[in-house]
Design a protein around this motif. Structure first.
Motif, short mmCIF file in Angstrom:
data_model
loop_
_atom_site.label_atom_id
_atom_site.label_comp_id
_atom_site.label_asym_id
_atom_site.label_seq_id
_atom_site.Cartn_x
_atom_site.Cartn_y
_atom_site.Cartn_z
N ASP A 74 0.85 -1.17 -0.11
CA ASP A 74 0.04 0.11 -0.04
C ASP A 74 0.72 1.10 0.02
OD1 ASP A 74 -2.40 -1.25 -0.09
OD2 ASP A 74 -2.49 -1.62 2.02
N PRO A 75 0.42 2.32 -0.50
CA PRO A 75 -0.80 2.61 -1.16
C PRO A 75 -0.42 2.26 -2.66
CG PRO A 75 0.43 4.66 -0.94
CD PRO A 75 1.05 3.67 -0.02
N CYS A 76 -1.48 1.79 -3.33
CA CYS A 76 -1.16 1.49 -4.79
C CYS A 76 -1.74 2.67 -5.70
CB CYS A 76 -1.67 0.13 -5.29
SG CYS A 76 -0.84 -1.32 -4.93
N VAL A 77 -0.84 3.25 -6.61
CA VAL A 77 -1.37 4.33 -7.34
C VAL A 77 -0.87 3.90 -8.56
CG1 VAL A 77 -1.39 6.78 -7.92
CG2 VAL A 77 -1.44 5.91 -5.70
N VAL A 78 -2.17 3.84 -9.70
CA VAL A 78 -1.41 3.59 -10.96
C VAL A 78 -2.02 4.76 -12.00
CG1 VAL A 78 -1.83 1.94 -12.87
CG2 VAL A 78 -1.86 1.06 -10.77
N ASN A 79 -1.13 5.00 -12.58
CA ASN A 79 -1.49 6.44 -13.51
C ASN A 79 -2.44 5.72 -14.76
OD1 ASN A 79 0.31 8.23 -12.20
ND2 ASN A 79 1.92 7.47 -13.40
N LYS A 110 2.44 4.37 -10.16
CA LYS A 110 3.27 5.70 -9.35
C LYS A 110 3.82 5.27 -7.91
CE LYS A 110 1.84 10.41 -8.55
NZ LYS A 110 0.93 11.33 -8.83
N SER A 111 2.97 4.25 -7.41
CA SER A 111 3.41 4.04 -5.78
C SER A 111 2.79 2.74 -5.53
CB SER A 111 3.10 4.99 -4.97
OG SER A 111 2.00 5.27 -4.83
#
Length: 141
Positions: free
Chosen positions: A51-56, A62-63
């Motif tokens: 965590d945290p999952c950030v997908v563009n 992203k993270s």
């Protein structure tokens, strides 16, 4: 050997064309059915390993560490549909056809063997009869 190469080339071309059909079925039919339960695009199904999952929007991460199990499920579904269609429309009918051809061939060979065995039995009977006749004619003298 040239016939096998031609058969393989035809199979590759048909397989490539068939892949497009299967992809269209998955995108146009199966994905909307799955979309009735959740999202229409299987690629959106994912889990987050860290965590945290950030997908563009372009798909880059992203993270976090996302596990994109939806795309794997979509590819697996495409493969299963392709394999089922190839098996039921190509492999199974060809196997049945070849089995029928083999059965006909064995039946033809089997009739020849019966005729040969029957002729051999008749010839043995004739031989035994001639031997018996010779033995009877020698006993009379």
């Amino acid at each position: 050997m040239r016939g096998n190469v031609v058969d393989l080339a035809v199979a590759v071309v048909i397989g490539a064309a068939f892949t497009n059909i299967v992809n269209s079925v998955v995108k146009g039919l199966i994905s909307p059915l799955v979309g009735a339960i959740g999202t229409k695009n299987l690629d959106h199904y994912s889990s987050c390993l860290k965590d945290p999952c950030v997908v563009n929007a372009d798909g880059s991460v992203k993270s976090g560490v996302p596990i994109m199990w939806g795309s794997v499920a979509g590819a697996t579904l495409s493969f299963v549909i392709t394999a089922a269609v190839v098996y039921f429309l190509m492999v199974l009918p060809m196997t049945k056809y070849l089995a029928r051809q083999e059965a006909r061939k064995k039946a033809r060979e089997g009739t020849h063997e019966v005729i040969e065995v029957t002729e051999l039995a008749v010839l043995k009977e004739i031989r035994d009869t001639l031997v018996a006749q010779r033995a009877a004619s020698h006993d009379e003298r």
